[in-house]
Design a protein around this motif. Structure first.
Motif, PDB file in Angstrom:
ATOM      1  N   PHE A  65       0.844  -1.203   0.000  1.00 24.16           N
ATOM      2  CA  PHE A  65       0.000   0.000   0.000  1.00 24.16           C
ATOM      3  C   PHE A  65       0.876   1.249   0.000  1.00 24.16           C
ATOM      4  O   PHE A  65       0.599   2.208   0.718  1.00 24.16           O
ATOM      5  N   LEU A 135     -11.220  -7.657  11.009  1.00 25.48           N
ATOM      6  CA  LEU A 135     -11.883  -6.385  10.752  1.00 25.48           C
ATOM      7  C   LEU A 135     -10.987  -5.452   9.947  1.00 25.48           C
ATOM      8  O   LEU A 135     -11.446  -4.771   9.022  1.00 25.48           O
ATOM      9  N   LEU A 136      -9.719  -5.419  10.289  1.00 26.18           N
ATOM     10  CA  LEU A 136      -8.798  -4.544   9.559  1.00 26.18           C
ATOM     11  C   LEU A 136      -8.723  -4.948   8.090  1.00 26.18           C
ATOM     12  O   LEU A 136      -8.758  -4.092   7.203  1.00 26.18           O
ATOM     13  N   TYR A 137      -8.648  -6.252   7.842  1.00 23.38           N
ATOM     14  CA  TYR A 137      -8.573  -6.673   6.455  1.00 23.38           C
ATOM     15  C   TYR A 137      -9.898  -6.436   5.736  1.00 23.38           C
ATOM     16  O   TYR A 137      -9.918  -6.177   4.536  1.00 23.38           O
ATOM     17  N   LYS A 138     -10.997  -6.481   6.484  1.00 19.23           N
ATOM     18  CA  LYS A 138     -12.276  -6.161   5.847  1.00 19.23           C
ATOM     19  C   LYS A 138     -12.287  -4.698   5.399  1.00 19.23           C
ATOM     20  O   LYS A 138     -12.683  -4.390   4.283  1.00 19.23           O
ATOM     21  N   VAL A 139     -11.828  -3.824   6.275  1.00 19.45           N
ATOM     22  CA  VAL A 139     -11.763  -2.411   5.905  1.00 19.45           C
ATOM     23  C   VAL A 139     -10.814  -2.223   4.730  1.00 19.45           C
ATOM     24  O   VAL A 139     -11.135  -1.544   3.753  1.00 19.45           O
ATOM     25  N   LEU A 140      -9.653  -2.853   4.817  1.00 24.68           N
ATOM     26  CA  LEU A 140      -8.679  -2.725   3.726  1.00 24.68           C
ATOM     27  C   LEU A 140      -9.250  -3.225   2.413  1.00 24.68           C
ATOM     28  O   LEU A 140      -9.032  -2.621   1.366  1.00 24.68           O
ATOM     29  N   THR A 142     -12.162  -3.143   1.322  1.00 28.16           N
ATOM     30  CA  THR A 142     -13.161  -2.283   0.703  1.00 28.16           C
ATOM     31  C   THR A 142     -12.575  -0.954   0.252  1.00 28.16           C
ATOM     32  O   THR A 142     -13.282  -0.116  -0.288  1.00 28.16           O
ATOM     33  N   GLN A 143     -11.284  -0.778   0.504  1.00 26.83           N
ATOM     34  CA  GLN A 143     -10.661   0.471   0.074  1.00 26.83           C
ATOM     35  C   GLN A 143     -10.066   0.284  -1.315  1.00 26.83           C
ATOM     36  O   GLN A 143      -8.963  -0.237  -1.448  1.00 26.83           O
ATOM     37  N   ALA A 144     -10.801   0.712  -2.298  1.00 20.89           N
ATOM     38  CA  ALA A 144     -10.256   0.612  -3.658  1.00 20.89           C
ATOM     39  C   ALA A 144      -9.085   1.565  -3.788  1.00 20.89           C
ATOM     40  O   ALA A 144      -9.129   2.687  -3.291  1.00 20.89           O
ATOM     41  N   ARG A 145      -8.034   1.082  -4.386  1.00 21.62           N
ATOM     42  CA  ARG A 145      -6.861   1.938  -4.610  1.00 21.62           C
ATOM     43  C   ARG A 145      -7.081   2.800  -5.843  1.00 21.62           C
ATOM     44  O   ARG A 145      -7.477   2.355  -6.867  1.00 21.62           O
TER      45      ARG A 145
ATOM     46  N   CYS B  21      -4.230   0.163   6.993  1.00 20.45           N
ATOM     47  CA  CYS B  21      -5.587   0.674   7.209  1.00 20.45           C
ATOM     48  C   CYS B  21      -5.544   2.150   7.587  1.00 20.45           C
ATOM     49  O   CYS B  21      -6.309   2.960   7.054  1.00 20.45           O
ATOM     50  N   ARG B  27      -6.015   8.699   3.710  1.00 18.00           N
ATOM     51  CA  ARG B  27      -6.038   9.079   2.298  1.00 18.00           C
ATOM     52  C   ARG B  27      -7.464   9.405   1.840  1.00 18.00           C
ATOM     53  O   ARG B  27      -7.676  10.307   1.023  1.00 18.00           O
ATOM     54  N   LYS B  28      -8.428   8.659   2.382  1.00 19.47           N
ATOM     55  CA  LYS B  28      -9.826   8.919   2.036  1.00 19.47           C
ATOM     56  C   LYS B  28     -10.284  10.302   2.501  1.00 19.47           C
ATOM     57  O   LYS B  28     -11.180  10.908   1.928  1.00 19.47           O
TER      58      LYS B  28
END
Lengths: 145, 145
Positions: A65, A135-140, A142-145, B21, B27-28
DNA sequence: CGGAGATAGTTGCAATTGCTATTAAATTGT
DNA sequence: ACAATTTAATAGCAATTGCAACTATCTCCG
């Protein structure tokens, strides 16, 4: 009992504990990384390469990232320390291939002590840790780069 | 099936998703903060002050998990934008008291739109969000400064 | 072919970050 | 009272970050 400004409180937002937590944990790493003269960014870069052996800057950036503009100086630094090599690809000269050197593989052996030392630093129950992880990976995710 | 290097994988550690995260969420924020010509650090500094009106640099640092060396330039910047005042305390001249100005309070009104706009950016169920919140604060709580 | 557009990486810039002095002010112990 | 210590903030330094501008290379399409 809340007023209309409640949403502007530090405690009302997820982003702030995320931000603070991230920094605090990285700070905890410092004494262990100092022994190897590595910064946190350099450390995770080596971790990514130990898993993959050879990647170009773009791929590394996707995994970590990180922007290529951030990676370039990090990679140059790690190259100057002898842990990796940077070479343009023969097939496509736009690509810069980063490869772990012998010395970089040796570092991996010694670096095994880092996660060992760190494991005691986060005082969560195992289930809590894996839930946090999920949870952290779920948030990650959903974050489109 | 794991080898002895498994602990050195990015996916084996909590710190990495935390780090990633945190950066992704910040960034968002950027497009929303840009409208106010605020950076994320400036934004959370104002948030802390909106809650407290007046603090010295040390107290601000405790709330924000930031070093005073980090805060000094941030506060000078915010002062130059007119959102706060920096004055030495009469009682103890070592203390620099930071106070929100009229313009700073006006900014608060407009900034209400920021958490509104952001709320849609983290795609977690409400229970998940509050569990994440709880776990992050648990980790933070155990990190002695 | 050969130009238009896409892709990969580097560079420059402003801001953040933690750390280590350093300076100035207050407190404490004798 | 005053020297020694502790405390608060600043300054300097190296590294990180994201972004935008730029260069070099490749691809696609006429």
């Amino acid at each position: 009992m809340g007023d209309k400004y409640d949403c502007l409180k530090l405690k009302s937002q997820l982003c702030f504990p995320l931000y603070a937590c991230s920094k605090e944990i990285i700070r905890k790493y410092k004494p262990f990384l100092d022994k190897f003269d590595l910064t946190y960014t350099q450390y995770i870069t080596m971790m990514a390469l130990w898993e993959n052996e050879s990647m170009n800057v773009r791929e590394l950036g996707l995994v970590l990232f990180l922007d290529s503009g951030t990676l370039t100086p990090v990679l140059k630094k790690l190259e100057s320390k002898g842990y990796l090599e940077r070479k343009r690809s023969k097939e496509d000269e736009r690509n810069l291939i980063v490869t772990v050197t012998e010395k970089g593989w040796k570092l991996r052996e010694e670096a095994l002590s880092i996660p060992e030392s760190m494991s005691s630093c986060v005082n969560l129950e195992p289930e809590e840790a894996s839930e946090l992880y999920r949870l952290l990976y779920k948030v990650l995710g959903t974050q489109a780069r």
